[in-house]
Design an enzyme around this catalytic site. Structure first.
Site: not given
Length: 246
Positions: A64, A99, A101, A117, A185, A235
């Site tokens: 992470y 969705q 992060v 999420h 997306g 997009a």
């Protein structure tokens, strides 16, 4: 791509926006989940489950930390800015559920949003109920790790496999009152987000006015048949035109 001068949003619409990995990919971020059960080349069970955290928190934090560096190195794209501009124009009639992060929506100016999420740039305690807090630090070595005052470990504030997504009560509430749903997306495969369009349109069966549902992305999602209309393409190219005031 030139689109007809049409407006997806009318004067009193309540707008629910759901964004997925595709909008971040246009800024240069890899999609979080790849083929073969890998996330950025890592097996899911090594980095994205509570069991992985208990087994090897150092490895999870290295992963992470790498993702924090990657997210901090890119910028919002025109799709992010088009959504932020729509929010400024219609105010509280706009709600964004992502969705993703990363913090690209916030950096573009979006404010009325939730991360179902979790957020890369937040951490929380794995033991107590201390609220999540903003955290941009990198935990690349065991010496970098910190503990909560209660003695618990500080972990990424990310929803891992087997954990309940955040903000579900608020999300369902917004789905029940929206008149337009705009999905951008997403694959249409990841639950529970893939079912949101069905939740939004269920009201029509009970006598409410039909909800207009639109999809924007480079390819049709798995649930493409449920949308009022789909717009295929980037997009960042489509949303500035579709959401421009008429």
């Amino acid at each position: 791509m030139k689109l007809a001068r049409q407006s997806l949003i009318s004067g009193n619409d309540q707008v629910f926006v759901l964004t997925g990995a595709g909008i971040s990919a246009e800024s240069g971020l890899s999609t979080f989940r790849g083929h073969g059960g890998l996330w950025e080349g890592e097996p899911v069970e090594n980095v994205a489950t509570p069991q992985a955290w208990k087994r090897n928190p150092e490895h999870v934090w290295r992963f992470y930390s790498m993702r924090r560096k990657a997210a901090a190195s890119v910028e919002p794209n025109p799709a992010h800015f088009a959504l932020a501009a729509l929010e400024r124009r219609i105010g509280q009639r706009f709600f964004l559920c992502t969705q993703n992060v990363d913090d690209l929506h916030e950096r573009a100016g979006s404010r009325n949003l939730v991360h179902m999420h979790g957020s890369l740039f937040e951490s929380c305690c794995d033991r107590c109920t201390r609220p999540p807090f903003r955290d941009t630090r990198l935990y690349e070595n065991k010496a970098d790790h910190v503990r909560c005052e209660c003695g618990g470990r500080i972990r990424p504030n990310i929803v891992w496999f087997g954990e309940r997504p955040f903000h579900m009560d608020r999300i369902v509430e917004e789905l029940q009152r929206c008149t337009v749903m705009l999905v951008i997306g997403t694959s249409g495969l990841v639950q529970p987000a893939a079912s949101f369009v069905h939740l939004a349109t269920q009201r029509y069966a009970s006598g409410a006015a039909a909800v207009r549902t639109y999809y924007v992305g480079p390819e049709p999602p798995a649930n493409a048949s449920v949308f009022t209309r789909s717009f295929e393409g980037k997009a960042g190219e489509l949303l500035p035109q579709l959401l421009a005031p008429r």
